[in-house]
Motif scaffolding. Structure first.
Motif, mmCIF file in Angstrom:
data_model
loop_
_atom_site.group_PDB
_atom_site.id
_atom_site.type_symbol
_atom_site.label_atom_id
_atom_site.label_comp_id
_atom_site.label_asym_id
_atom_site.label_seq_id
_atom_site.Cartn_x
_atom_site.Cartn_y
_atom_site.Cartn_z
ATOM 1 N N ALA A 89 0.833 -1.209 0.000
ATOM 2 C CA ALA A 89 0.000 0.000 0.000
ATOM 3 C C ALA A 89 0.862 1.251 0.000
ATOM 4 C CB ALA A 89 -0.929 -0.002 1.215
ATOM 5 N N ASN A 90 1.979 1.198 0.711
ATOM 6 C CA ASN A 90 2.895 2.350 0.759
ATOM 7 C C ASN A 90 3.514 2.614 -0.618
ATOM 8 O OD1 ASN A 90 4.302 4.434 2.059
ATOM 9 N ND2 ASN A 90 6.086 3.137 2.351
ATOM 10 N N ARG A 91 3.936 1.524 -1.298
ATOM 11 C CA ARG A 91 4.492 1.681 -2.652
ATOM 12 C C ARG A 91 3.452 2.262 -3.600
ATOM 13 N NH1 ARG A 91 6.361 -3.554 -1.786
ATOM 14 N NH2 ARG A 91 4.832 -4.343 -3.276
ATOM 15 N N ALA A 92 2.231 1.743 -3.520
ATOM 16 C CA ALA A 92 1.160 2.222 -4.402
ATOM 17 C C ALA A 92 0.832 3.688 -4.112
ATOM 18 C CB ALA A 92 -0.086 1.352 -4.238
ATOM 19 N N LYS A 93 0.840 4.049 -2.827
ATOM 20 C CA LYS A 93 0.545 5.436 -2.449
ATOM 21 C C LYS A 93 1.596 6.377 -3.049
ATOM 22 C CE LYS A 93 -1.961 8.137 0.410
ATOM 23 N NZ LYS A 93 -3.441 8.171 0.458
ATOM 24 N N ALA A 94 2.877 5.974 -2.955
ATOM 25 C CA ALA A 94 3.957 6.789 -3.516
ATOM 26 C C ALA A 94 3.838 6.868 -5.040
ATOM 27 C CB ALA A 94 5.312 6.205 -3.120
ATOM 28 N N TYR A 95 3.471 5.756 -5.677
ATOM 29 C CA TYR A 95 3.309 5.722 -7.136
ATOM 30 C C TYR A 95 2.187 6.658 -7.576
ATOM 31 C CZ TYR A 95 2.454 3.675 -11.782
ATOM 32 O OH TYR A 95 2.274 3.478 -13.129
ATOM 33 N N GLY A 96 1.137 6.752 -6.751
ATOM 34 C CA GLY A 96 -0.033 7.538 -7.127
ATOM 35 C C GLY A 96 0.131 9.026 -6.931
ATOM 36 N N ARG A 97 1.213 9.456 -6.218
ATOM 37 C CA ARG A 97 1.405 10.885 -5.996
ATOM 38 C C ARG A 97 1.799 11.588 -7.289
ATOM 39 N NH1 ARG A 97 4.371 9.000 -1.333
ATOM 40 N NH2 ARG A 97 3.048 9.092 0.529
ATOM 41 N N ARG A 98 1.340 12.823 -7.446
ATOM 42 C CA ARG A 98 1.670 13.632 -8.616
ATOM 43 C C ARG A 98 3.044 14.272 -8.424
ATOM 44 N NH1 ARG A 98 -1.726 12.290 -12.728
ATOM 45 N NH2 ARG A 98 -3.802 11.909 -11.877
ATOM 46 N N GLU A 99 3.893 14.173 -9.432
ATOM 47 C CA GLU A 99 5.216 14.784 -9.345
ATOM 48 C C GLU A 99 5.131 16.301 -9.411
ATOM 49 O OE1 GLU A 99 7.697 13.139 -12.346
ATOM 50 O OE2 GLU A 99 7.658 11.100 -11.502
ATOM 51 N N ASN A 100 4.195 16.801 -10.203
ATOM 52 C CA ASN A 100 4.009 18.250 -10.330
ATOM 53 C C ASN A 100 2.567 18.598 -9.979
ATOM 54 O OD1 ASN A 100 6.672 18.592 -11.389
ATOM 55 N ND2 ASN A 100 5.910 17.876 -13.372
ATOM 56 N N SER A 101 2.401 19.711 -9.307
ATOM 57 C CA SER A 101 1.057 20.107 -8.881
ATOM 58 C C SER A 101 0.160 20.473 -10.054
ATOM 59 C CB SER A 101 1.151 21.300 -7.930
ATOM 60 O OG SER A 101 1.841 22.376 -8.548
#
Length: 791
Positions: free
Chosen positions: A99-111
């Motif tokens: 879940a932690n890996r998926a959460k990090a993957y789902g974050r946007r690099e740019n706003s």
């Protein structure tokens, strides 16, 4: 959906391909249960989810959900306050880490990145990093608890280590000392959980201690010496304390985990759904597929569709329309020509699209939402049920006719085959006409000429054929809508060597109407080929005209700019000369008046005149220098037809069109301007040596020296390299490509895990010399290649 149709159209094989792209057991099970849907809103949502996953995979690479496993049994035990084992806690920990890996993957690099429909899934994830970190700190493996799990456990194990050392030291001194002669072997062994030494049976009286075991022959006794009995007892007590402390640790971890039961369950559910969605996205990437558009009016328009179960490198794309101006499509042509593949492509694409999967076709392909799909494909002859080929087909058709409605799609392969041709054709026409009158979307393949005539004469019914090359006796697999197919039986038989007199005899058995109809089809086919060839030639000529028009426009623009610049410079120089002449005239007049009023000697007047003369000569010399002289004096023999020259007086370049005459004049073509120029006003342009994009290096005289050629490949192969190696090599290659003025290059990185592609894309994002980049399209290398446009 009709289960028999799913099997006929090989939908199960698509599901197997989808399941292979999932990375967790729960995700794979979710894939296996996927079935086509009939609600347009639900289909649209699942298609958008697949498209969002596809986009994220292209940008960031694939996401693994391998840590996601079912922990529901553990959650039920935690709900009632039970203590779960170390193995169960580790599975919960791996779930949280996933879940932690998926959460990090789902974050946007740019706003400023746009959101998508998957953001809601990633937001629901609760990694519980503190809990997973504590479990990972305390539990090393399923059967190994860390010493640092608690201070008490660490103290107990330290004491156990000290006692173990004492036991080994004591026994080693015995084994290697006074008892050596009484032992069977000089070793220390374990019996149960007690340390023992192997003593020969006849020396039992020489070793004081407890007997725990003996060998099968009775010649060896395993004795625990009295000197270590107490130490072994202490060790056993500490082992029991260790197990008690481990239970305390597991109870503590279980209690901490029980506080987050709902979050863990949510994580498991969301990760399973994300694994399923990303499996669909991965499958779309593997197939080079796109999201179809959907309607509820029965329109189908597949643009260059490729059957997903055929080799994507050799499959021939087909374009199919149905349900717009006609609701019945009859496909004709010879066997092995691709009729059945066309039929299956329409049915399978419909099932895939309604299941939320992308289809391997061009963008903006359109599908309709059908409540059911019915397919009668293949030979279902059954000896046990006494069913012939015709009977099996009729059994299917009868069942279809009882259930179909205007929201159904019907697919018939070789309708009416397996019986008398005349009766079969009549029956086929009747069945198709019944479906046509009801407005049911239908596609059928056939050999019967009667059905071709029916399609030609009935509004709302259209012919199509699979193209066949008579020269090679091979099908091209191109589907041509609007043209009935010809069986080509006589032509094929003749090419294969059947005697001509047999073929002529066969032709006499054809009715005049059949023969004229076949001739009509042949004429239509010939006309189609001629029109297609002419259209291709016209398109080629049009492109060539556009290119020449652009070139002429560019040349005219350049000439206008040069003309404007020459006139501007000439006006500026003329203005400067006039201003200087005015100044000289004014000065002369002033001096004239001064000489008239004052007593100036003739010698002074002569000196002043000489000064003015020199000044005017200097100005004239400056004007002469405005026209550059050739760096090298050329002879008439130096000039050849086609030689590139520069006209110094006009500052224009051109080519020599005539050899020098007696006066040294040559004709020079400068763009659209053609003029006679003397060779004294010409400078031969030396052809610039081509050079390599390799780094320039200095000679011993400090001059820059270039390589032999400026040939840079438009492609770089980075397969098998690490990200760091690939980026370093790509950086140098882009420098070379920029020097060579390449507008676009092809970077080959392969598919693999996607790590190399992601690293390359992250590098390209930061490069100012890169105008844009994209993945290769179908035929360019797909996702294994990136096309880079340079500024």
């Amino acid at each position: 959906m009709n289960q028999k149709t799913l099997i006929k159209l090989e939908y199960n094989k698509i599901i197997e391909m989808l399941t292979a792209n999932a990375s967790s057991p729960a995700g794979k099970e979710r894939c296996r249960k996927l079935k086509p849907m009939t609600a347009p809103e639900e289909i649209q949502i699942t298609q958008e989810q697949t498209a969002a996953a596809f986009t994220r995979i292209v940008k960031k690479g694939r996401l693994s959900f391998s840590g996601n496993s079912s922990v529901e049994d553990s959650m039920k035990r935690l709900e009632i306050g039970a203590v779960v084992g170390s193995g169960e806690l580790l599975r919960i920990c791996k779930l949280l880490e996933c879940a932690n890996r998926a959460k990090a993957y789902g974050r946007r690099e740019n706003s400023d990145e746009s959101s998508d429909c998957l953001d809601a899934f990633f937001e629901q994830l609760g990694p519980l990093t503190v809990l997973s970190g504590e479990i990972r700190r305390c539990i090393i493996e399923e059967d190994e608890i860390s010493d640092d799990a608690s201070s008490a456990l660490k103290s107990i194990r330290r004491q156990m280590g000290q006692i173990n050392d004492k036991v080994h030291d004591t026994l080693n001194s015995m084994v290697n000392g006074s008892l050596r002669t009484y032992l069977q072997d000089p070793i220390i062994t374990m019996r149960g959980d007690r340390y023992c030494i192997p003593v020969k049976a006849e020396h039992r009286g020489h070793v004081q201690g407890l007997i725990h075991d003996q060998s099968s022959t009775g010649s060896t006794l395993f004795i625990e010496p009295m000197a270590v009995v107490k130490l072994n007892n202490d060790l056993k007590e500490l082992y029991a304390k260790e197990q008690e402390e481990i239970q305390v640790i597991l109870a503590r971890l279980s209690a901490e985990t029980a506080e987050h039961i709902q979050t863990i369950r949510t994580n498991c559910t969301v990760l399973t759904e994300l694994d399923f969605i990303f499996a669909k996205g991965s499958l779309a990437l593997d197939m080079n597929a796109s999201m179809p558009l959907f309607n509820t009016e029965g329109r189908i328009h597949i643009r260059e569709g490729r059957h997903p179960l055929l080799d994507k490198h050799t499959v021939v794309p087909i374009t199919i329309t149905l349900g717009d101006t006609f609701d019945l499509l009859i496909v004709t042509g010879p066997n092995t020509g691709g009729k059945t593949v066309s039929l299956k492509t329409v049915g399978l694409f419909t099932l895939m699209g309604q299941a939320g999967l992308h289809i391997p076709a061009l963008d903006r392909s359109e599908l309709s939402v059908f409540h059911d799909v019915y397919a009668d494909i293949g030979d279902e002859q059954s000896i046990e049920q006494s069913l012939s080929t015709f009977s099996s087909h009729m059994t299917n058709i009868v069942s279809f006719l009882k259930q179909v409605d205007e929201h159904s799609l019907i697919l018939f392969d070789e309708l009416g085959a397996g019986t008398d041709p005349t009766e079969g054709a009549a029956l086929a026409i009747s069945i198709l006409n019944h479906l046509h009158e009801r407005g049911i979307r239908t596609m059928a393949t056939t050999h019967y000429s009667e059905l071709k005539v029916y399609a030609l004469t009935t509004p709302g019914v259209e012919n199509a054929c699979c193209e066949f090359d008579l020269e090679t006796l091979r099908p091209t697999y191109h589907l041509l809508i609007g043209i009935p197919g010809k069986s080509n039986a006589f032509a094929i038989a003749g090419k294969l060597g059947l005697p001509s007199y047999i073929i002529e005899e066969a032709k006499r058995h054809l009715s005049e109407q059949d023969e004229s109809f076949e001739d009509l089809l042949a004429d239509l086919e010939a006309n189609r080929r001629t029109i297609e060839k002419e259209q291709a030639e016209i398109a080629s000529y049009r492109r060539e005209l556009e290119r020449l028009k652009d070139e002429a426009s560019q040349k005219q623009k350049k000439l206008d700019e040069q003309k404007e610049r020459i006139l501007r410079e000439a006006n500026e120089k003329a203005h400067a000369i006039l201003a200087e002449a005015k100044d000289v005239a004014d000065e002369t007049m002033r001096n004239f008046h001064k000489f008239g009023k004052e007593n100036i000697s003739a010698a002074d007047m002569e000196r002043e005149r000489e000064r003015l003369r020199k000044k005017m000569a200097s100005t004239a010399s400056g004007m002469d220098r405005q026209v550059k002289k050739p760096q090298k004096q050329h002879k008439p023999g130096d000039f050849k037809l086609g030689e590139s020259v520069k006209v110094l007086s006009m500052n224009l370049t051109g080519t020599v069109n005539s050899l020098p005459d007696a006066k040294g004049n040559v004709t020079v073509q400068m763009g659209i301007l053609r003029s006679q120029v003397n060779i004294s006003d010409l400078e031969i342009i030396e052809e610039a040596p081509s050079y390599s994009a390799k780094q320039l290096h200095k000679t011993s005289k400090g001059k820059m020296k270039m390589g032999k050629s400026f040939s840079v490949s438009a492609e770089i192969n980075l397969l098998g390299k690490t990200v760091d190696e690939a980026v370093a090599e790509l950086d140098k290659y882009l420098d070379d490509a920029s020097l060579a003025h390449l507008s676009s290059v092809r970077v080959v990185h392969g598919k693999g895990t996607g790590a190399l592609r992601t690293g390359i894309h992250n590098y390209l994002k930061r490069q100012k010399r890169v105008k844009s980049y994209r993945l290769g399209a179908f035929g360019e290398g797909d996702a294994g290649v990136t096309i880079v446009e340079l500024k």
